[in-house]
Scaffold this motif. Structure first.
Motif, PDB file in Angstrom:
ATOM      1  N   TRP A 204      36.272 -49.550 -75.916  1.00  0.00           N
ATOM      2  CA  TRP A 204      37.413 -48.639 -75.908  1.00  0.00           C
ATOM      3  C   TRP A 204      36.894 -47.271 -75.488  1.00  0.00           C
ATOM      4  O   TRP A 204      35.699 -47.000 -75.552  1.00  0.00           O
ATOM      5  N   TRP A 205      37.799 -46.410 -75.020  1.00  0.00           N
ATOM      6  CA  TRP A 205      37.369 -45.104 -74.551  1.00  0.00           C
ATOM      7  C   TRP A 205      37.063 -44.196 -75.741  1.00  0.00           C
ATOM      8  O   TRP A 205      37.831 -44.122 -76.707  1.00  0.00           O
ATOM      9  N   CYS A 206      35.933 -43.514 -75.648  1.00  0.00           N
ATOM     10  CA  CYS A 206      35.561 -42.577 -76.710  1.00  0.00           C
ATOM     11  C   CYS A 206      35.040 -41.278 -76.097  1.00  0.00           C
ATOM     12  O   CYS A 206      34.526 -41.264 -74.978  1.00  0.00           O
ATOM     13  N   GLU A 207      35.210 -40.204 -76.855  1.00  0.00           N
ATOM     14  CA  GLU A 207      34.826 -38.870 -76.382  1.00  0.00           C
ATOM     15  C   GLU A 207      33.481 -38.459 -76.968  1.00  0.00           C
ATOM     16  O   GLU A 207      33.232 -38.647 -78.156  1.00  0.00           O
TER      17      GLU A 207
ATOM     18  N   ARG B 141      42.119 -41.707 -78.014  1.00  0.00           N
ATOM     19  CA  ARG B 141      40.738 -42.158 -77.837  1.00  0.00           C
ATOM     20  C   ARG B 141      39.988 -42.071 -79.156  1.00  0.00           C
ATOM     21  O   ARG B 141      40.403 -41.397 -80.094  1.00  0.00           O
ATOM     22  N   SER B 142      38.850 -42.758 -79.224  1.00  0.00           N
ATOM     23  CA  SER B 142      38.018 -42.693 -80.419  1.00  0.00           C
ATOM     24  C   SER B 142      36.893 -41.686 -80.199  1.00  0.00           C
ATOM     25  O   SER B 142      36.801 -41.053 -79.146  1.00  0.00           O
TER      26      SER B 142
ATOM     27  N   TYR C  64      32.939 -45.513 -72.339  1.00  0.00           N
ATOM     28  CA  TYR C  64      33.661 -46.751 -72.651  1.00  0.00           C
ATOM     29  C   TYR C  64      32.693 -47.733 -73.314  1.00  0.00           C
ATOM     30  O   TYR C  64      31.668 -48.109 -72.748  1.00  0.00           O
TER      31      TYR C  64
ATOM     32  N   VAL D  87      33.872 -38.820 -71.298  1.00  0.00           N
ATOM     33  CA  VAL D  87      34.554 -39.925 -71.956  1.00  0.00           C
ATOM     34  C   VAL D  87      33.784 -41.189 -71.602  1.00  0.00           C
ATOM     35  O   VAL D  87      33.574 -41.488 -70.422  1.00  0.00           O
TER      36      VAL D  87
END
Length: 223
Positions: free
Chosen positions: A188-191, A201-202, A185, A183
């Motif tokens: 914003w948090w993204c995978e 999450r995005s 950042y 994950v």
């Protein structure tokens, strides 16, 4: 003399047997560093036209762009539709492994079919992806299986329900693993592709550094 004749007859029989088996198997492409990878994308018949028109930009191109960046090699996308028994394949299953064994057999037949019709030479670089409208089982909201793939290998199935599923399953075919998912950042948090998705999450639409190394090492090992 009779022993020599029998040995000669046995040799001829073996030669014919080997030749007959060879005719049933496509001639493998001699891979080299300039040989492109091919991604055959088969739209399942259950996908509405509205989703087909956006699938390349939203679901496929993020993977191919990242793959080319990581490996330095081109991957060509070939689309196919309305082609039974492939595009009407019954992918919904309580036992995904049994279902996927059948799909693996079909993908081999698909590649051979296109080889035999002189469209594309059979290559270990090929990937065959069935894109589906629904999950294999369960649902996005209540848990289920959105895709499956050989790890590594040539076959994959991926739902359009989450945008990263296509990249996730194709990542598996190039030796990417869940354990290296991250994950990140970026405001914003993204995978990354291989991390299990969470709706809050995005999507980063990239592979983690660890999986990028795994993919490149695997691709380089083919040559």
């Amino acid at each position: 003399m009779s022993i020599l004749l029998r040995l000669f007859a046995l040799t001829i029989t073996l030669m014919f047997s080997i030749s007959a088996n060879a005719l049933n198997k496509p001639v493998g492409l001699i891979d080299d560093r300039d040989n492109p990878f091919r991604l055959f994308v088969l739209f399942h018949d259950d996908i509405p036209e509205s989703k087909r028109s956006t699938a390349y930009v939203e679901n496929i191109r993020p993977f191919t762009a990242e793959f080319e960046k990581i490996t330095g090699r081109k991957i060509h996308t070939i689309f196919d539709r309305s082609r039974p028994p492939y595009t009407n394949f019954h992918y919904k299953a309580a036992d995904p492994n049994v279902m996927f064994d059948r799909w693996n057999e079909l993908t081999w037949n698909y590649r051979k079919e296109r080889h035999d019709s002189n469209e594309f030479r059979f290559s270990r670089n090929d990937r065959v992806l069935l894109i589906t409208n629904d999950f294999i089982n369960g649902s996005p909201l209540f848990g289920g299986l959105g895709g499956i793939a050989t790890r590594p290998g040539n076959s994959a199935i991926a739902s359009l329900d989450f945008k990263q599923i296509v990249g996730h399953e194709l990542g598996h075919t190039f030796n990417a693993v869940h354990e290296e998912g991250e994950v990140l950042y970026n405001g914003w948090w993204c995978e990354t592709f291989m991390f299990e998705p969470l709706p809050l999450r995005s999507n980063c639409y990239v592979f983690s550094e660890g999986n990028g190394k795994r993919i490149k090492a695997y691709v380089d090992s083919l040559y």
